[in-house]
Design a protein around this motif. Structure first.
Motif, PDB file in Angstrom:
ATOM      1  N   LYS A   3       0.842  -1.193   0.000  1.00  0.00           N
ATOM      2  CA  LYS A   3       0.000   0.000   0.000  1.00  0.00           C
ATOM      3  C   LYS A   3       0.876   1.241   0.000  1.00  0.00           C
ATOM      4  N   LYS A   4       0.396   2.286  -0.672  1.00  0.00           N
ATOM      5  CA  LYS A   4       1.074   3.574  -0.649  1.00  0.00           C
ATOM      6  C   LYS A   4       0.058   4.678  -0.916  1.00  0.00           C
ATOM      7  N   TRP A   5       0.509   5.926  -0.806  1.00  0.00           N
ATOM      8  CA  TRP A   5      -0.364   7.077  -1.007  1.00  0.00           C
ATOM      9  C   TRP A   5      -0.504   7.377  -2.491  1.00  0.00           C
ATOM     10  N   PHE A   6      -1.746   7.623  -2.901  1.00  0.00           N
ATOM     11  CA  PHE A   6      -2.046   8.006  -4.277  1.00  0.00           C
ATOM     12  C   PHE A   6      -2.902   9.267  -4.272  1.00  0.00           C
ATOM     13  N   THR A   7      -2.652  10.123  -5.248  1.00  0.00           N
ATOM     14  CA  THR A   7      -3.494  11.289  -5.486  1.00  0.00           C
ATOM     15  C   THR A   7      -4.236  11.036  -6.792  1.00  0.00           C
ATOM     16  N   ILE A   8      -5.558  11.037  -6.699  1.00  0.00           N
ATOM     17  CA  ILE A   8      -6.405  10.826  -7.871  1.00  0.00           C
ATOM     18  C   ILE A   8      -6.946  12.178  -8.310  1.00  0.00           C
ATOM     19  N   SER A   9      -6.764  12.511  -9.578  1.00  0.00           N
ATOM     20  CA  SER A   9      -7.301  13.746 -10.151  1.00  0.00           C
ATOM     21  C   SER A   9      -8.418  13.369 -11.101  1.00  0.00           C
ATOM     22  N   VAL A  10      -9.589  13.951 -10.872  1.00  0.00           N
ATOM     23  CA  VAL A  10     -10.757  13.654 -11.696  1.00  0.00           C
ATOM     24  C   VAL A  10     -11.232  14.959 -12.327  1.00  0.00           C
ATOM     25  N   TYR A  11     -11.249  14.996 -13.640  1.00  0.00           N
ATOM     26  CA  TYR A  11     -11.758  16.155 -14.372  1.00  0.00           C
ATOM     27  C   TYR A  11     -13.167  15.826 -14.827  1.00  0.00           C
ATOM     28  N   SER A  35      -8.343  12.513   1.997  1.00  0.00           N
ATOM     29  CA  SER A  35      -8.431  13.938   1.723  1.00  0.00           C
ATOM     30  C   SER A  35      -9.225  14.122   0.437  1.00  0.00           C
ATOM     31  N   LEU A  36     -10.016  15.206   0.398  1.00  0.00           N
ATOM     32  CA  LEU A  36     -10.837  15.486  -0.777  1.00  0.00           C
ATOM     33  C   LEU A  36     -10.907  16.983  -0.983  1.00  0.00           C
ATOM     34  N   ASN A  37     -10.682  17.407  -2.212  1.00  0.00           N
ATOM     35  CA  ASN A  37     -10.794  18.814  -2.570  1.00  0.00           C
ATOM     36  C   ASN A  37     -11.455  18.881  -3.941  1.00  0.00           C
ATOM     37  N   VAL A  38     -12.415  19.762  -4.083  1.00  0.00           N
ATOM     38  CA  VAL A  38     -13.067  19.965  -5.376  1.00  0.00           C
ATOM     39  C   VAL A  38     -12.973  21.450  -5.696  1.00  0.00           C
ATOM     40  N   SER A  39     -12.524  21.756  -6.908  1.00  0.00           N
ATOM     41  CA  SER A  39     -12.391  23.152  -7.307  1.00  0.00           C
ATOM     42  C   SER A  39     -12.508  23.270  -8.820  1.00  0.00           C
ATOM     43  N   LYS A  40     -12.533  24.498  -9.297  1.00  0.00           N
ATOM     44  CA  LYS A  40     -12.489  24.673 -10.744  1.00  0.00           C
ATOM     45  C   LYS A  40     -11.084  24.294 -11.202  1.00  0.00           C
ATOM     46  N   SER A  41     -10.966  23.926 -12.442  1.00  0.00           N
ATOM     47  CA  SER A  41      -9.665  23.509 -12.974  1.00  0.00           C
ATOM     48  C   SER A  41      -9.123  24.580 -13.918  1.00  0.00           C
ATOM     49  N   GLU A  42      -8.030  24.256 -14.566  1.00  0.00           N
ATOM     50  CA  GLU A  42      -7.427  25.173 -15.536  1.00  0.00           C
ATOM     51  C   GLU A  42      -8.239  25.268 -16.817  1.00  0.00           C
ATOM     52  N   ILE A  43      -9.259  24.422 -16.948  1.00  0.00           N
ATOM     53  CA  ILE A  43     -10.093  24.374 -18.147  1.00  0.00           C
ATOM     54  C   ILE A  43     -11.468  24.952 -17.811  1.00  0.00           C
ATOM     55  N   GLU A  44     -11.924  25.892 -18.616  1.00  0.00           N
ATOM     56  CA  GLU A  44     -13.199  26.552 -18.356  1.00  0.00           C
ATOM     57  C   GLU A  44     -14.346  25.546 -18.299  1.00  0.00           C
ATOM     58  N   SER A  47     -14.527  20.951 -13.615  1.00  0.00           N
ATOM     59  CA  SER A  47     -14.140  20.853 -12.212  1.00  0.00           C
ATOM     60  C   SER A  47     -13.047  19.806 -12.037  1.00  0.00           C
ATOM     61  N   LYS A  48     -12.263  19.970 -10.970  1.00  0.00           N
ATOM     62  CA  LYS A  48     -11.219  18.994 -10.660  1.00  0.00           C
ATOM     63  C   LYS A  48     -11.409  18.500  -9.233  1.00  0.00           C
ATOM     64  N   PHE A  49     -11.534  17.196  -9.098  1.00  0.00           N
ATOM     65  CA  PHE A  49     -11.565  16.544  -7.793  1.00  0.00           C
ATOM     66  C   PHE A  49     -10.139  16.079  -7.510  1.00  0.00           C
TER      67      PHE A  49
END
Length: 174
Positions: A3-11, A35-44, A47-49
Protein backbone atom coordinates in the motif's frame (compact mmCIF):
# COMPACT_ATOMS: atom_id res chain seq x y z
CA UNK A 1 0.64 -5.96 -2.53
CA UNK A 2 2.24 -2.90 -1.01
CA UNK A 3 0.00 0.00 0.00
CA UNK A 4 1.07 3.57 -0.65
CA UNK A 5 -0.36 7.08 -1.01
CA UNK A 6 -2.05 8.01 -4.28
CA UNK A 7 -3.49 11.29 -5.49
CA UNK A 8 -6.41 10.83 -7.87
CA UNK A 9 -7.30 13.75 -10.15
CA UNK A 10 -10.76 13.65 -11.70
CA UNK A 11 -11.76 16.15 -14.37
CA UNK A 12 -15.51 16.43 -14.84
CA UNK A 13 -18.49 18.51 -15.74
CA UNK A 14 -19.91 20.34 -12.73
CA UNK A 15 -22.84 18.05 -11.96
CA UNK A 16 -25.13 17.55 -8.95
CA UNK A 17 -24.70 14.11 -7.37
CA UNK A 18 -21.33 13.24 -8.93
CA UNK A 19 -19.45 13.58 -5.64
CA UNK A 20 -21.90 11.17 -4.03
CA UNK A 21 -21.41 8.58 -6.78
CA UNK A 22 -17.62 8.92 -6.69
CA UNK A 23 -17.52 8.49 -2.90
CA UNK A 24 -19.75 5.42 -3.32
CA UNK A 25 -17.06 3.81 -5.48
CA UNK A 26 -14.65 4.04 -2.54
CA UNK A 27 -17.30 2.93 -0.03
CA UNK A 28 -18.04 -0.29 -1.95
CA UNK A 29 -14.35 -1.20 -1.81
CA UNK A 30 -13.92 -0.20 1.86
CA UNK A 31 -11.23 2.33 0.93
CA UNK A 32 -11.13 5.46 3.07
CA UNK A 33 -10.79 8.84 1.36
CA UNK A 34 -8.04 10.54 3.37
CA UNK A 35 -8.43 13.94 1.72
CA UNK A 36 -10.84 15.49 -0.78
CA UNK A 37 -10.79 18.81 -2.57
CA UNK A 38 -13.07 19.96 -5.38
CA UNK A 39 -12.39 23.15 -7.31
CA UNK A 40 -12.49 24.67 -10.74
CA UNK A 41 -9.67 23.51 -12.97
CA UNK A 42 -7.43 25.17 -15.54
CA UNK A 43 -10.09 24.37 -18.15
CA UNK A 44 -13.20 26.55 -18.36
CA UNK A 45 -16.40 24.86 -17.08
CA UNK A 46 -14.46 21.79 -15.88
CA UNK A 47 -14.14 20.85 -12.21
CA UNK A 48 -11.22 18.99 -10.66
CA UNK A 49 -11.57 16.54 -7.79
CA UNK A 50 -8.34 15.84 -5.90
CA UNK A 51 -8.72 12.66 -3.84
CA UNK A 52 -6.04 11.13 -1.63
CA UNK A 53 -6.15 7.44 -0.72
CA UNK A 54 -3.84 4.89 0.87
CA UNK A 55 -4.17 1.67 -1.10
CA UNK A 56 -2.46 -0.64 -3.58
CA UNK A 57 -1.63 0.09 -7.20
CA UNK A 58 -4.14 -2.55 -8.31
CA UNK A 59 -7.01 -1.01 -6.28
CA UNK A 60 -6.31 2.57 -7.37
CA UNK A 61 -6.19 1.44 -11.01
CA UNK A 62 -9.60 -0.28 -10.60
CA UNK A 63 -11.07 2.76 -8.81
CA UNK A 64 -9.94 5.17 -11.53
CA UNK A 65 -11.49 2.86 -14.12
CA UNK A 66 -14.81 2.91 -12.23
CA UNK A 67 -14.70 6.70 -11.82
CA UNK A 68 -14.16 7.15 -15.57
CA UNK A 69 -17.38 5.19 -16.23
CA UNK A 70 -19.38 8.06 -14.70
CA UNK A 71 -21.03 9.99 -17.54
CA UNK A 72 -19.91 13.45 -16.35
CA UNK A 73 -16.27 12.41 -15.87
CA UNK A 74 -14.01 13.56 -18.68
CA UNK A 75 -10.81 11.89 -17.48
CA UNK A 76 -9.29 10.56 -14.26
CA UNK A 77 -5.61 10.09 -13.43
CA UNK A 78 -3.68 8.77 -10.45
CA UNK A 79 -0.20 9.60 -9.24
CA UNK A 80 2.09 8.62 -6.40
CA UNK A 81 3.40 11.28 -4.01
CA UNK A 82 6.72 11.28 -5.87
CA UNK A 83 4.92 12.23 -9.10
CA UNK A 84 3.11 15.27 -7.67
CA UNK A 85 3.72 18.61 -6.04
CA UNK A 86 1.22 19.04 -3.24
CA UNK A 87 0.27 21.16 -0.24
CA UNK A 88 -2.30 21.34 2.52
CA UNK A 89 -3.35 24.33 4.63
CA UNK A 90 -4.35 24.52 8.27
CA UNK A 91 -5.66 27.13 10.71
CA UNK A 92 -4.92 27.04 14.44
CA UNK A 93 -6.89 29.18 16.91
CA UNK A 94 -4.92 29.78 20.15
CA UNK A 95 -5.56 31.87 23.27
CA UNK A 96 -4.05 35.37 22.82
CA UNK A 97 -2.39 35.39 26.21
CA UNK A 98 -0.04 32.63 25.03
CA UNK A 99 1.30 34.78 22.21
CA UNK A 100 2.72 37.23 24.74
CA UNK A 101 3.33 35.00 27.76
CA UNK A 102 4.84 31.88 26.16
CA UNK A 103 8.10 32.61 24.36
CA UNK A 104 8.06 29.09 22.89
CA UNK A 105 4.86 29.89 20.94
CA UNK A 106 6.75 32.63 19.08
CA UNK A 107 9.55 30.15 18.34
CA UNK A 108 7.05 27.60 16.98
CA UNK A 109 5.54 30.27 14.69
CA UNK A 110 8.95 31.32 13.42
CA UNK A 111 10.40 27.81 12.96
CA UNK A 112 7.29 26.46 11.21
CA UNK A 113 7.11 29.37 8.75
CA UNK A 114 3.49 29.92 9.71
CA UNK A 115 1.68 33.24 9.61
CA UNK A 116 -0.45 35.08 12.11
CA UNK A 117 -3.74 35.72 10.30
CA UNK A 118 -5.51 37.72 12.99
CA UNK A 119 -5.09 38.73 16.61
CA UNK A 120 -7.93 39.67 18.95
CA UNK A 121 -8.17 40.17 22.69
CA UNK A 122 -9.17 36.51 23.26
CA UNK A 123 -7.40 34.56 20.52
CA UNK A 124 -5.05 34.63 17.57
CA UNK A 125 -5.15 32.50 14.42
CA UNK A 126 -2.14 30.91 12.76
CA UNK A 127 -2.10 29.73 9.13
CA UNK A 128 0.29 26.99 8.05
CA UNK A 129 0.73 25.68 4.51
CA UNK A 130 2.86 22.64 3.78
CA UNK A 131 2.97 18.89 3.68
CA UNK A 132 0.75 16.85 6.00
CA UNK A 133 3.65 15.88 8.27
CA UNK A 134 4.66 19.56 8.69
CA UNK A 135 1.14 20.45 9.80
CA UNK A 136 1.02 17.40 12.09
CA UNK A 137 4.36 18.45 13.66
CA UNK A 138 3.07 21.95 14.31
CA UNK A 139 -0.12 20.54 15.80
CA UNK A 140 1.90 18.37 18.20
CA UNK A 141 4.05 21.35 19.23
CA UNK A 142 1.02 23.58 19.90
CA UNK A 143 -1.14 20.90 21.56
CA UNK A 144 0.39 21.25 25.06
CA UNK A 145 -0.53 24.96 25.06
CA UNK A 146 -4.17 24.32 24.16
CA UNK A 147 -5.60 24.59 20.68
CA UNK A 148 -9.03 26.25 20.78
CA UNK A 149 -9.87 25.23 17.19
CA UNK A 150 -8.10 23.45 14.35
CA UNK A 151 -9.02 22.85 10.71
CA UNK A 152 -7.07 21.36 7.82
CA UNK A 153 -7.84 21.57 4.11
CA UNK A 154 -7.79 18.73 1.65
CA UNK A 155 -4.70 18.24 -0.48
CA UNK A 156 -4.22 20.37 -3.53
CA UNK A 157 -1.76 19.09 -6.09
CA UNK A 158 -0.38 19.34 -9.58
CA UNK A 159 1.43 16.57 -11.38
CA UNK A 160 5.10 16.92 -12.22
CA UNK A 161 4.47 15.44 -15.67
CA UNK A 162 2.34 17.27 -18.22
CA UNK A 163 -1.33 16.35 -17.93
CA UNK A 164 -2.87 15.43 -21.26
CA UNK A 165 -6.34 16.68 -20.30
CA UNK A 166 -6.14 19.96 -22.26
CA UNK A 167 -5.11 18.17 -25.47
CA UNK A 168 -7.83 15.58 -24.87
CA UNK A 169 -10.50 18.29 -24.51
CA UNK A 170 -9.29 20.13 -27.61
CA UNK A 171 -9.56 16.90 -29.58
CA UNK A 172 -12.99 16.20 -28.07
CA UNK A 173 -14.32 19.66 -29.01
CA UNK A 174 -13.21 19.43 -32.68
Amino acid sequence: MEKKWFTISVYSENSVGLLNRISGIFLKRHINIESLNVSKSEIENVSKFTIVVYTTNEWVNNIVGQIEKQIEVIKAFYHTDEETIYQESALFKIASSLLFDERNIQNIIKESNSQIVTVSRDYFVLAKTGRRNEIDDMYQQLKPYGIMQFVRSGRISVSKAEMQISALLKEFNQ
